[in-house]
Design a protein around this motif. Structure first.
Motif, PDB file in Angstrom:
ATOM      1  N   LYS A  14      -6.005  16.139  -5.207  1.00  7.69           N
ATOM      2  CA  LYS A  14      -5.344  14.692  -5.221  1.00  7.69           C
ATOM      3  C   LYS A  14      -3.818  15.855  -4.219  1.00  7.69           C
ATOM      4  CE  LYS A  14      -7.432  12.017  -8.240  1.00  7.69           C
ATOM      5  NZ  LYS A  14      -6.330  10.826  -9.388  1.00  7.69           N
ATOM      6  N   TRP A  17      -0.968  17.027   1.199  1.00  8.29           N
ATOM      7  CA  TRP A  17      -1.440  17.722   1.876  1.00  8.29           C
ATOM      8  C   TRP A  17      -0.684  19.386   2.933  1.00  8.29           C
ATOM      9  CZ3 TRP A  17      -5.827  15.364   4.866  1.00  8.29           C
ATOM     10  CH2 TRP A  17      -7.003  14.974   4.435  1.00  8.29           C
ATOM     11  N   ARG A  49     -11.636  15.986   0.306  1.00 13.28           N
ATOM     12  CA  ARG A  49     -10.720  15.346  -0.121  1.00 13.28           C
ATOM     13  C   ARG A  49     -11.683  13.609   0.041  1.00 13.28           C
ATOM     14  NH1 ARG A  49      -4.658  14.857  -1.124  1.00 13.28           N
ATOM     15  NH2 ARG A  49      -3.927  17.280  -0.631  1.00 13.28           N
ATOM     16  N   CYS A  50     -10.697  12.945  -0.525  1.00 17.08           N
ATOM     17  CA  CYS A  50     -11.114  11.929  -0.808  1.00 17.08           C
ATOM     18  C   CYS A  50     -10.623  11.013   0.830  1.00 17.08           C
ATOM     19  CB  CYS A  50     -10.301  10.157  -1.459  1.00 17.08           C
ATOM     20  SG  CYS A  50     -11.427   8.734  -1.633  1.00 17.08           S
ATOM     21  N   LYS A  52     -10.416   8.047   1.770  1.00 21.39           N
ATOM     22  CA  LYS A  52      -9.838   7.018   1.541  1.00 21.39           C
ATOM     23  C   LYS A  52      -8.414   8.004   1.659  1.00 21.39           C
ATOM     24  CE  LYS A  52      -9.873   3.383  -1.014  1.00 21.39           C
ATOM     25  NZ  LYS A  52      -9.625   2.506  -2.038  1.00 21.39           N
ATOM     26  N   SER A  53      -7.844   9.326   1.264  1.00 20.07           N
ATOM     27  CA  SER A  53      -7.196   8.882   1.654  1.00 20.07           C
ATOM     28  C   SER A  53      -7.064  10.610   2.403  1.00 20.07           C
ATOM     29  CB  SER A  53      -7.585  11.631   0.641  1.00 20.07           C
ATOM     30  OG  SER A  53      -6.211  11.913   0.302  1.00 20.07           O
ATOM     31  N   CYS A  54      -7.884  10.360   3.638  1.00 19.35           N
ATOM     32  CA  CYS A  54      -7.807  11.276   4.824  1.00 19.35           C
ATOM     33  C   CYS A  54      -8.026   9.571   5.942  1.00 19.35           C
ATOM     34  CB  CYS A  54      -9.574  11.754   4.953  1.00 19.35           C
ATOM     35  SG  CYS A  54      -9.900  12.856   4.531  1.00 19.35           S
ATOM     36  N   ARG A  57      -4.357   9.374   5.278  1.00 15.01           N
ATOM     37  CA  ARG A  57      -3.333  10.151   6.140  1.00 15.01           C
ATOM     38  C   ARG A  57      -2.967  10.244   7.228  1.00 15.01           C
ATOM     39  NH1 ARG A  57       1.251  12.924   5.341  1.00 15.01           N
ATOM     40  NH2 ARG A  57       1.375  15.534   6.251  1.00 15.01           N
TER      41      ARG A  57
END
Length: 278
Positions: A14, A17, A49-50, A52-54, A57
DNA sequence: AAGTACCCCAACCGCACACCT
DNA sequence: AAGGTGTGCGGTTGGGGTACT
């Protein structure tokens, strides 16, 4: 049973980045696309990474032609106008501002624009309307209260009609734009995403919406918002704004015949139907 | 100079919807 | 038709930076 999490929250990284992670993600998507599956994407790239996070981003920072900061007056106006009419539908608002993301606009609104628009008058308004909306406000979200405050500002204490659901009551110049908005928004509900160009690309709408001189209708909400946002001596009684004095008689006639006396619940219900407040 | 308060914004969270099987 | 899964969205949070005392 709740739904399974999209990834193992404990093992996934988390926080901010790194440039390396950005590079990996950007390079992969530019070459292969997302593959239609964000959840699987980080595994393919070797990112811890998740999905959703990708996705976030990429959408907010890495994809091409993203603009950050430096909002223009024109962009301010669009954001404010749309917020007043449709509320915190950031994705829809962002769709009208090329290069801007919903997250960016949301942050900008929450940290700057909201204060400009609501800032000085909120305490008085809250005091003024506490008695009327006390019951209902207990169940309203903060954003719903903000919109209610804007609504009240734009319509004055005695006005109980709905800005949202009665387009005929919108200030004249605004109607041109919002009619187009309403049309496009309903079309957007029906059509695949990205099937329509943003409103600002429509020459007719653009010329109507952004023309700030000429027509008689340009004593307007746009100008009033501009004053609110940029007038250094920003002490304006919204109920005195020209645009709001120009409500046409026909619309008021409709109101006389159709509406009940001010009832907070009525107004809030009305908003609820339009905006899904809760 | 140090401590505190405030602001800003990147990122996360959880819900709702859409799509697929 | 129903359940499972991925995606999109709005709300919220946490931490870094800046201003103030």
């Amino acid at each position: 049973m709740g739904r399974a999490p999209c990834c193992d929250k404990a093992s996934v990284k988390k926080g901010p980045w790194s440039p390396e992670e950005d590079g990996k993600l950007k390079a992969y998507i530019e070459e292969h696309g997302t593959g239609g599956n964000w959840i699987a994407l980080p595994h393919k790239i070797g990112l811890n990474r998740c999905g959703k996070s990708c996705r976030l981003r990429w959408l907010n920072y890495l994809r091409p032609n993203i603009k950050h900061g430096g909002f223009s007056e024109e962009e301010d106006m669009i954001i404010c106008n749309l917020y007043v009419s449709i509320g915190s539908r950031w994705s829809i608002i962002a769709a009208q501002l090329p290069g801007r993301t919903d997250n960016d606009i949301k942050n900008y609104w929450n940290t700057k624009l909201k204060k400009k628009l609501l800032g000085s008058s909120v305490p008085q308004l809250q005091e003024q309307y506490n008695g009327r909306v006390e019951q209902s406000s207990k169940t309203l979200s903060s954003s719903a209260m903000e919109r209610l405050q804007l609504h009240m500002q734009l319509h004055g204490p005695q006005s109980s009609f709905s800005l949202y659901s009665n387009p005929a009551l919108w200030p004249k110049p605004y109607t041109v734009y919002t009619n187009a908005m309403a049309t496009e928004l309903s079309l957007r509900e029906l059509l695949p995403k990205n099937a329509m160009a943003p409103i600002h690309e429509s020459p007719n709408v653009q010329s109507n919406f952004f023309s700030s001189s000429s027509s008689s209708s340009s004593s307007n909400l746009e100008g009033d918002l501009h004053d609110l946002l940029y007038d250094k001596d920003n002490v304006i009684n919204l109920s005195e704004l020209d645009c709001l004095k120009e409500m046409n008689e026909e619309a008021m006639g409709w109101w006389d015949s159709a509406a009940a006396p001010l009832q907070p619940n009525f107004m809030l219900q009305d908003y609820g139907q339009g905006f899904d407040l809760q």
